[in-house]
Scaffold this motif. Structure first.
Motif, PDB file in Angstrom:
ATOM      1  N   UNK A 197       0.812  -0.899   0.173  1.00 13.51           N
ATOM      2  CA  UNK A 197      -0.282   0.520   0.220  1.00 13.51           C
ATOM      3  C   UNK A 197       0.972   1.077  -0.071  1.00 13.51           C
ATOM      4  N   UNK A 198       2.315   1.600   0.707  1.00 15.16           N
ATOM      5  CA  UNK A 198       2.534   2.481   0.772  1.00 15.16           C
ATOM      6  C   UNK A 198       3.233   2.805  -0.945  1.00 15.16           C
ATOM      7  N   UNK A 199       3.642   1.583  -1.446  1.00  9.46           N
ATOM      8  CA  UNK A 199       4.526   1.785  -2.659  1.00  9.46           C
ATOM      9  C   UNK A 199       3.038   2.612  -3.722  1.00  9.46           C
ATOM     10  N   UNK A 200       2.029   1.629  -3.565  1.00 11.84           N
ATOM     11  CA  UNK A 200       0.802   2.365  -4.509  1.00 11.84           C
ATOM     12  C   UNK A 200       0.271   3.930  -3.945  1.00 11.84           C
ATOM     13  N   UNK A 201       0.243   3.657  -2.789  1.00  7.23           N
ATOM     14  CA  UNK A 201       0.555   5.141  -2.334  1.00  7.23           C
ATOM     15  C   UNK A 201       0.590   6.274  -3.368  1.00  7.23           C
ATOM     16  N   UNK A 202       2.727   6.508  -3.301  1.00  4.51           N
ATOM     17  CA  UNK A 202       4.173   6.594  -3.579  1.00  4.51           C
ATOM     18  C   UNK A 202       4.140   6.879  -4.652  1.00  4.51           C
ATOM     19  N   UNK A 203       2.887   5.889  -5.574  1.00  3.26           N
ATOM     20  CA  UNK A 203       2.748   5.888  -7.225  1.00  3.26           C
ATOM     21  C   UNK A 203       2.153   7.302  -7.951  1.00  3.26           C
ATOM     22  N   UNK A 204       1.161   7.986  -7.455  1.00  3.08           N
ATOM     23  CA  UNK A 204       0.957   9.160  -8.011  1.00  3.08           C
ATOM     24  C   UNK A 204       2.287  10.546  -8.109  1.00  3.08           C
ATOM     25  N   UNK A 205       2.676  10.437  -6.923  1.00  5.40           N
ATOM     26  CA  UNK A 205       2.998  12.097  -6.080  1.00  5.40           C
ATOM     27  C   UNK A 205       4.494  11.819  -6.414  1.00  5.40           C
ATOM     28  N   UNK A 206       5.460   9.972  -6.844  1.00  2.00           N
ATOM     29  CA  UNK A 206       6.538  10.301  -7.132  1.00  2.00           C
ATOM     30  C   UNK A 206       6.045  11.313  -8.836  1.00  2.00           C
ATOM     31  N   UNK A 207       5.078  10.595  -9.514  1.00  2.00           N
ATOM     32  CA  UNK A 207       5.349  10.998 -10.661  1.00  2.00           C
ATOM     33  C   UNK A 207       4.840  12.402 -10.533  1.00  2.00           C
ATOM     34  N   UNK A 208       4.234  12.953  -9.863  1.00  2.00           N
ATOM     35  CA  UNK A 208       4.205  14.358 -10.413  1.00  2.00           C
ATOM     36  C   UNK A 208       5.653  14.281 -10.003  1.00  2.00           C
ATOM     37  N   UNK A 209       6.074  14.347  -9.028  1.00  2.00           N
ATOM     38  CA  UNK A 209       7.630  15.661  -8.359  1.00  2.00           C
ATOM     39  C   UNK A 209       8.594  15.233  -9.261  1.00  2.00           C
ATOM     40  N   UNK A 210       8.583  14.096 -10.089  1.00  2.00           N
ATOM     41  CA  UNK A 210       9.256  13.762 -11.563  1.00  2.00           C
ATOM     42  C   UNK A 210       8.647  14.035 -12.477  1.00  2.00           C
ATOM     43  N   UNK A 211       7.685  14.685 -12.557  1.00  2.00           N
ATOM     44  CA  UNK A 211       6.666  14.591 -13.997  1.00  2.00           C
ATOM     45  C   UNK A 211       7.337  13.380 -14.741  1.00  2.00           C
TER      46      UNK A 211
END
Length: 212
Positions: A197-211
């Motif tokens: 769940x942590x990995x899944x929750x991070x996906x949209x966050x990291x996508x936004x950070x790294x464009x």
């Protein structure tokens, strides 16, 4: 391809609650994150059981200070685009260091290390994502209760402390407690579903950070 360093303790290593073994590769949150980024980034697992922000553990052979290990990891894995740091749970173990406030001070030192490290020519300072860990929970395991029972309430303060630090240092922030809950088997570690769940929750966050 972007490069991400996942720097943390046993929750990043993938400690399976109650077993003293490691979760399967595909269940550990750094690898779930990598899978969710669809091949656009590699995520480097850098988790050590018992790791603290800036303190060592006098009861074990290996050094467990994040401030010692982080420069080595930065040197080994550069160039990096993002460093994700999830630490603080183990800082709450010891008498005199059981406040989230001190964990925030330790995390601030790690931010400073990332920002001031002597990267190779042409390298850039990576973005930083601070992540507060899931809250500690009650357990009948005598050893883990002995380590952490005094810090159950204080663990819930890590999120506020890290969010404040992220704002002060222009870092990104994610609260792992918003998506994951500690397994009552030991009150600290996660079952497979929660680390995923942590990995899944991070996906949209990291996508936004790294464009991505």
């Amino acid at each position: 391809m972007k490069s991400i360093l996942a720097f943390g303790d046993s929750l990043t290593w993938g400690f399976k609650a109650g077993s003293w073994t490691r979760h399967a590769f595909e269940d550990r949150w750094p690898n779930v994150l990598a899978a969710g980024l669809d091949g656009k980034a590699r995520v480097i697992e850098e988790g050590q059981n018992g790791r603290m922000t800036v303190h060592d553990d006098p009861y074990v052979l290996e050094n467990r200070s994040g401030a010692v290990a982080l420069p080595i990891a930065l040197s080994t894995h550069q160039p990096l685009d993002l460093v994700i740091i999830m630490l603080g749970t183990n800082d709450l173990k010891w008498e005199g260091r059981q406040r989230a406030f001190e964990a925030r001070l330790g995390m601030a030192r790690l931010v400073e290390i990332v920002r001031t490290f002597a990267y190779k020519p042409g390298g850039t300072v990576p973005q930083i994502l601070l992540m507060s860990p899931p809250h500690l929970g009650k357990t009948e395991d005598e050893d883990f209760a002995g380590y952490f029972e005094h810090a159950l309430a204080e663990s819930k303060n890590l999120g506020a402390q890290y969010a404040r630090l992220a704002g002060e240092t222009n870092c990104f922030y994610f609260d792992a407690a918003s998506v994951a809950t500690a397994d009552p088997t030991d009150g600290v570690h996660l079952d497979a579903a929660n680390t995923r769940a942590i990995g899944t929750g991070l996906v949209p966050v990291v996508k936004e950070i790294l464009s991505l």
